[in-house]
Structures are given as C-alpha cells and as structure tokens.
Scaffold this motif. Structure first.
Motif, PDB file in Angstrom:
ATOM      1  N   UNK A 268       0.778  -1.180  -0.070  1.00 11.34           N
ATOM      2  CA  UNK A 268      -0.090   0.150  -0.099  1.00 11.34           C
ATOM      3  C   UNK A 268       0.814   1.214   0.179  1.00 11.34           C
ATOM      4  N   UNK A 269       1.889   1.269   0.587  1.00  8.20           N
ATOM      5  CA  UNK A 269       2.810   2.296   0.775  1.00  8.20           C
ATOM      6  C   UNK A 269       3.758   2.729  -0.325  1.00  8.20           C
ATOM      7  N   UNK A 270       4.313   1.768  -0.774  1.00 10.55           N
ATOM      8  CA  UNK A 270       5.316   1.701  -1.615  1.00 10.55           C
ATOM      9  C   UNK A 270       5.349   1.281  -3.077  1.00 10.55           C
ATOM     10  N   UNK A 271       4.290   0.783  -3.437  1.00  9.37           N
ATOM     11  CA  UNK A 271       3.654   0.593  -5.017  1.00  9.37           C
ATOM     12  C   UNK A 271       3.055   1.544  -5.633  1.00  9.37           C
ATOM     13  N   UNK A 272       3.534   1.963  -6.730  1.00  8.00           N
ATOM     14  CA  UNK A 272       2.710   2.854  -7.487  1.00  8.00           C
ATOM     15  C   UNK A 272       1.035   2.727  -7.914  1.00  8.00           C
ATOM     16  N   UNK A 273       0.606   3.619  -8.060  1.00 10.40           N
ATOM     17  CA  UNK A 273      -0.892   3.225  -8.661  1.00 10.40           C
ATOM     18  C   UNK A 273      -1.772   2.799  -7.338  1.00 10.40           C
ATOM     19  N   UNK A 274      -1.186   2.609  -6.091  1.00 13.24           N
ATOM     20  CA  UNK A 274      -2.121   1.769  -5.166  1.00 13.24           C
ATOM     21  C   UNK A 274      -2.388   2.704  -4.146  1.00 13.24           C
ATOM     22  N   UNK A 275      -2.552   4.092  -4.209  1.00 13.50           N
ATOM     23  CA  UNK A 275      -2.861   4.773  -3.135  1.00 13.50           C
ATOM     24  C   UNK A 275      -4.422   4.367  -2.410  1.00 13.50           C
TER      25      UNK A 275
ATOM     26  N   UNK B 283       6.678   8.346 -10.639  1.00 13.24           N
ATOM     27  CA  UNK B 283       7.779   8.367  -9.838  1.00 13.24           C
ATOM     28  C   UNK B 283       7.708   8.316  -8.422  1.00 13.24           C
ATOM     29  N   UNK B 284       6.391   8.117  -8.147  1.00 16.88           N
ATOM     30  CA  UNK B 284       5.979   8.343  -6.665  1.00 16.88           C
ATOM     31  C   UNK B 284       4.885   7.387  -6.169  1.00 16.88           C
ATOM     32  N   UNK B 285       5.294   7.118  -4.952  1.00 22.56           N
ATOM     33  CA  UNK B 285       4.120   6.225  -4.191  1.00 22.56           C
ATOM     34  C   UNK B 285       3.464   6.909  -2.995  1.00 22.56           C
ATOM     35  N   UNK B 286       2.584   6.517  -2.356  1.00 21.39           N
ATOM     36  CA  UNK B 286       1.854   7.455  -1.380  1.00 21.39           C
ATOM     37  C   UNK B 286       2.967   7.769  -0.163  1.00 21.39           C
ATOM     38  N   UNK B 287       4.064   6.860   0.104  1.00 13.61           N
ATOM     39  CA  UNK B 287       4.550   7.135   1.448  1.00 13.61           C
ATOM     40  C   UNK B 287       6.318   7.468   1.192  1.00 13.61           C
ATOM     41  N   UNK B 288       6.512   7.102  -0.242  1.00 12.22           N
ATOM     42  CA  UNK B 288       8.310   7.272  -0.322  1.00 12.22           C
ATOM     43  C   UNK B 288       8.669   8.680   0.088  1.00 12.22           C
ATOM     44  N   UNK B 289       7.735   9.521  -0.185  1.00 16.27           N
ATOM     45  CA  UNK B 289       8.277  10.955   0.309  1.00 16.27           C
ATOM     46  C   UNK B 289       8.242  11.182   1.789  1.00 16.27           C
ATOM     47  N   UNK B 290       7.486  10.412   2.339  1.00 20.64           N
ATOM     48  CA  UNK B 290       7.571  10.567   4.062  1.00 20.64           C
ATOM     49  C   UNK B 290       8.986  10.025   4.555  1.00 20.64           C
ATOM     50  N   UNK B 291       9.021   8.699   4.010  1.00 24.28           N
ATOM     51  CA  UNK B 291      10.336   8.098   4.050  1.00 24.28           C
ATOM     52  C   UNK B 291      11.767   9.136   3.997  1.00 24.28           C
ATOM     53  N   UNK B 292      11.724   9.911   2.934  1.00 24.20           N
ATOM     54  CA  UNK B 292      12.573  10.921   2.555  1.00 24.20           C
ATOM     55  C   UNK B 292      12.722  11.898   3.772  1.00 24.20           C
TER      56      UNK B 292
END
Length: 281
Positions: free
Chosen positions: A135-142, A159-168
């Motif tokens: 859910x967090x780190x696969x694209x198009x799975x928001x 180029x984004x998933x729902x939570x990769x930016x939060x990890x950053x």
C-alpha cells in the motif's frame, strides 16, 4: 534495460552524488553557499534517477517496493535536508551566542510536529515492518483510507508512491535533528569533554589509511553498513586531525598498483599474525 544494468546505473548515480556532496562540503565556502550548490547537484541527480526509472520495468512488487522504500528516499532526503539547512542558516539572526542557541532550539522543536503528525507511519518504518508495503510503496496503489501527504495530488504518479516522500522526510529530519543538536551544544562543553583525552596522530602514509577505511566500509563495520563512505572519511579526518584529500583519486592509484594492491591490509595481517605467534611462545 535489465535489472543488473538498472542497479548499476542507480548505484553509480548515488556514488557520484555523495562524492559531489562531500567535495562541496570540503570547500571553504559558507554553509549557505554550499547548501545551494548541493541542492543543484541533488536536483540533477534526482532528475537522472527519474529518467533511469522510465527505462525500466520492475519484474515484481518486491523490487519496486525496495526502490521506493530505500533507494529513491536516499536521494530525496539529501535535497530536503539541505533545503532546510539553507532556510535555517539564511534566516538566522545576527545575535549573541545565547540568542542563536535559542533560535536553533526553536527550529529543533518544530521537528516534533512532523514526528507527532506521522508517528504511526514512523513507528512502522523504524520497526522495519513490511505488511503494508504494497500500500505504501507501490505506484498507483493509493489507499485514501490511509493518512496521505497533502501534497500527494501534485506528485508524479510514475515516480512516486503514497509514502516514499515521508520516508525521505524521516531521513532528512533525522539528519537535521543531529545538525541542530550540534549547533545547540556549546563549543566549550565539547572541548571540555575531550580535554583529558590524548590526541592520536596518524603517522603511517595517508594512502594506508585510505586503504583501511575503504576496507572497513566494504565490510560494513559502521552503523550496520548504513554509513556513507564520505561520512566515514569525515569521521576519520576529524578524529585524527588529518586531511586525506581526494581519496577517490587515491583509490584509483591503489587499483593501478603493479603488484599487491592491498599492501597495508596485508601488512596488518602479517604483523598481527606475528604478534599472536609470539604470544604462543
């Protein structure tokens, strides 16, 4: 592009970025100028990373999850970190040390808002959990039932998933917390804590220390293998009060040795074996 080439290109891009950041930080420029220069380098690297990804299709979810949970956040966290450092340092008041300390303490306190706002996900991430990774780190799975970043609507879905930016953000804020802590700690208290320690001086050739540090890095001897090469060299230089110069160039010289390339490591092994043998008698 196959998986091996994809990984090779991404790893090379990361090495080039960390090398550039290290070289910029070694300059005598003020932190504001260094941060600006690093931001330009990092922006270029992230754009290249995006282009590399466009040429590759993940064979399965696990590889995609790893990229967006570990690889991409490394790059973006550098950008976020230096953006915040630039903002803090460019806006700091010209004041006495006590006022500056209060300023940095206030900036550090603001980090608590992020940690409180994202505490559930931060707990998930720090515990190295994986049950929600799809859910967090696969694209198009928001999943809009999850707590999402308010900026998500403007993200590039390729180029984004729902939570990769939060990890950053977690990675960047951890660095920023350490940066601000160092600023808050007084110079006097640091000096006093070491005033009774004996200074050690590296008296072997510099190339020997470079050889040793590279070997320790490759053996993952620091922070479970999560320390960057540049971080290890900065630690050694600060601890031993030595300037190792362009250690990447030194490595190239080591590689070009005609006979034994790891001369210093072999010498260490020989001398320690000899010491143990002497103890046996």
């Amino acid at each position: 592009m196959n998986g091996q080439n994809f990984k090779k290109k991404v790893d090379q891009l990361w090495r080039e970025l960390t090398t550039a950041v290290d070289q910029i930080n070694r300059s005598n420029n003020e932190i504001v100028m260094r941060a600006e220069e690093i931001l330009m380098e990092t922006d270029s690297s992230i754009r290249q990373l995006k282009d590399i990804l466009r040429q590759y299709k993940f064979p399965d979810w696990s590889e995609e999850i790893y990229f967006f949970k570990n690889t991409k956040p490394k790059f973006v966290s550098i950008y976020i970190y230096y953006s915040k450092v630039l903002s803090i340092e460019a806006s700091k008041p010209y004041a006495d040390p006590e006022a500056l300390r209060s300023y940095y303490e206030n900036e550090r306190a603001q980090l608590l808002y992020f940690y409180n706002e994202q505490r559930d996900f931060i707990s998930y991430y720090r515990r190295k959990s994986s049950y929600l990774d799809k859910k967090y780190f696969v694209r198009f799975k928001f999943d809009f039932k999850l707590k999402l970043s308010p900026e998500l609507y403007s993200y590039d879905e390729e180029f984004s998933t729902s939570h990769d930016h939060i990890v950053s953000q977690i990675m960047a804020n951890d660095l920023l917390d350490q940066y601000l802590t160092d600023k808050i700690d007084s110079k006097d208290s640091k000096e006093n804590s070491f005033e009774n320690s004996k200074n050690l001086e590296w008296t072997a050739p510099k190339v020997a220390l470079v050889e040793l540090l590279y070997a320790l890095h490759q053996t993952k001897c620091f922070n479970g293998g999560h320390s960057d090469l540049a971080e290890i060299f900065r630690w050694a230089e600060n601890s031993l009060n030595i300037n190792l110069g362009n250690y990447h160039k030194t490595l190239s010289e080591i590689r070009l040795r005609k006979t034994e390339r790891t001369k210093f490591l072999s010498l260490l092994q020989h001398n320690f074996d000899q010491y143990l043998n002497d103890l046996d008698f």
